[in-house]
Design an enzyme around this catalytic site. Sequence first.
Site, PDB file in Angstrom:
ATOM      1  N   ARG A 153      29.760  39.738  35.842  1.00  0.00           N
ATOM      2  CA  ARG A 153      29.931  38.434  35.194  1.00  0.00           C
ATOM      3  C   ARG A 153      28.583  37.804  34.829  1.00  0.00           C
ATOM      4  O   ARG A 153      28.461  37.115  33.811  1.00  0.00           O
ATOM      5  CB  ARG A 153      30.741  37.520  36.098  1.00  0.00           C
ATOM      6  CG  ARG A 153      32.215  37.961  36.231  1.00  0.00           C
ATOM      7  CD  ARG A 153      32.918  37.227  37.348  1.00  0.00           C
ATOM      8  NE  ARG A 153      32.913  35.784  37.135  1.00  0.00           N
ATOM      9  CZ  ARG A 153      33.265  34.906  38.073  1.00  0.00           C
ATOM     10  NH1 ARG A 153      33.634  35.318  39.280  1.00  0.00           N
ATOM     11  NH2 ARG A 153      33.247  33.616  37.803  1.00  0.00           N
ATOM     12  N   ARG A 156      36.179  44.673  46.307  1.00  0.00           N
ATOM     13  CA  ARG A 156      36.785  43.392  46.674  1.00  0.00           C
ATOM     14  C   ARG A 156      36.620  42.408  45.511  1.00  0.00           C
ATOM     15  O   ARG A 156      35.623  41.695  45.424  1.00  0.00           O
ATOM     16  CB  ARG A 156      36.145  42.849  47.950  1.00  0.00           C
ATOM     17  CG  ARG A 156      36.430  43.719  49.169  1.00  0.00           C
ATOM     18  CD  ARG A 156      35.664  43.255  50.382  1.00  0.00           C
ATOM     19  NE  ARG A 156      34.224  43.457  50.246  1.00  0.00           N
ATOM     20  CZ  ARG A 156      33.330  43.193  51.190  1.00  0.00           C
ATOM     21  NH1 ARG A 156      33.738  42.678  52.343  1.00  0.00           N
ATOM     22  NH2 ARG A 156      32.057  43.396  50.993  1.00  0.00           N
ATOM     23  N   ASP A 207      37.055  39.199  42.984  1.00  0.00           N
ATOM     24  CA  ASP A 207      37.090  37.755  43.217  1.00  0.00           C
ATOM     25  C   ASP A 207      38.382  37.127  42.701  1.00  0.00           C
ATOM     26  O   ASP A 207      39.175  37.766  42.001  1.00  0.00           O
ATOM     27  CB  ASP A 207      35.908  37.077  42.527  1.00  0.00           C
ATOM     28  CG  ASP A 207      34.579  37.410  43.187  1.00  0.00           C
ATOM     29  OD1 ASP A 207      34.569  37.676  44.402  1.00  0.00           O
ATOM     30  OD2 ASP A 207      33.546  37.411  42.483  1.00  0.00           O
TER      31      ASP A 207
END
Length: 245
Positions: A198, A51, A53
Site C-alpha cells: 500500500r 496476515r 489487514d
Amino acid sequence: MRYAMGVEYDGANYSGFQSQPDSPLKTIQSELERAISIVANHPVEIITAGRTDAGVHATGQVIHFDTESIRDDFAWLIGTSTNLPKDISVKWTKKVPDDFHARFSAKSRKYQYLIFNSRIRSAIWHQKASLVYAPLDEQKMHTAAQYFVGQHDFTSFRSSQCEAKTAIRNINYINISRLNNFVLIEIEANAFLHHMVRNLAGVLLEIGEGKKEVSWAKEVLDKKDRKYAGITAPAEGLYLVGVGY
C-alpha cells in the site's frame, strides 16, 4: 495429520485476518477456525501465509492446520465452506507433509492492487477497488515501479507497527497495466513488510497523477525513511492473489 487450504475472501466486513485475544471484532481467522473445527469435531488452530489487514481481500490465501480427524480432501473443502459466511470460501484442500508451514515454507507472495480511475464513483466497486478521480498515467507508474525491482532496503515503505527484523526484501517484478477505467498494480516478492504494498502504491499514485516525477520513486527508496514516502493507499484495493512454495 496436516492439511493445507486455499482460501478466498472479501475482507470488507472484517477487522483483518488475524484474531486478537479477548477482542469481539470479527476476523477471517476466527471464522475459518470455527468452520474447520465443526468439520474436525474438535478445536482447530490455523496458520496463514499472510496476515492481511482490515478491508484487504484475498483470492489466493493459504493456511494449514493439524488434526487427527480422518476426512477426504473433498469433505474438508465442502464441509468447511458450508459452515463459512458467504464472503469467505475454501477453493482447495490438500494433505501435506508434517513439515509444511503455510508461512515459513512460502518462497514468494503475489499481490494485486486494483484502482478504479474515474471521475464518477462506482456503486459496485466501492469496497473492491481504490477510487482515484484524477487521471492516472499508468506508463509513468510502470516506469517508476521498476526502481523497486530487485533486492533493496524498503524502510521507506514499512509501517511504524512493522515487526520485521529487517527491511530488506526482494521484489521479483512489478507490472502496471490499464483496462478501461481500471489500473492494476501486480507485484511479487519473496516477502512483504507491513503496509509495504500500500505504501508502494501510494508513491506510484502520486507519480501517476503528475504530482511527482518518475525519479521520485528512487529518491524515496534511497532515503530509507518512511516520512518521505507519502500516503498509504487505501486497503480496499489490495488483494493477496498467490503464494509460491
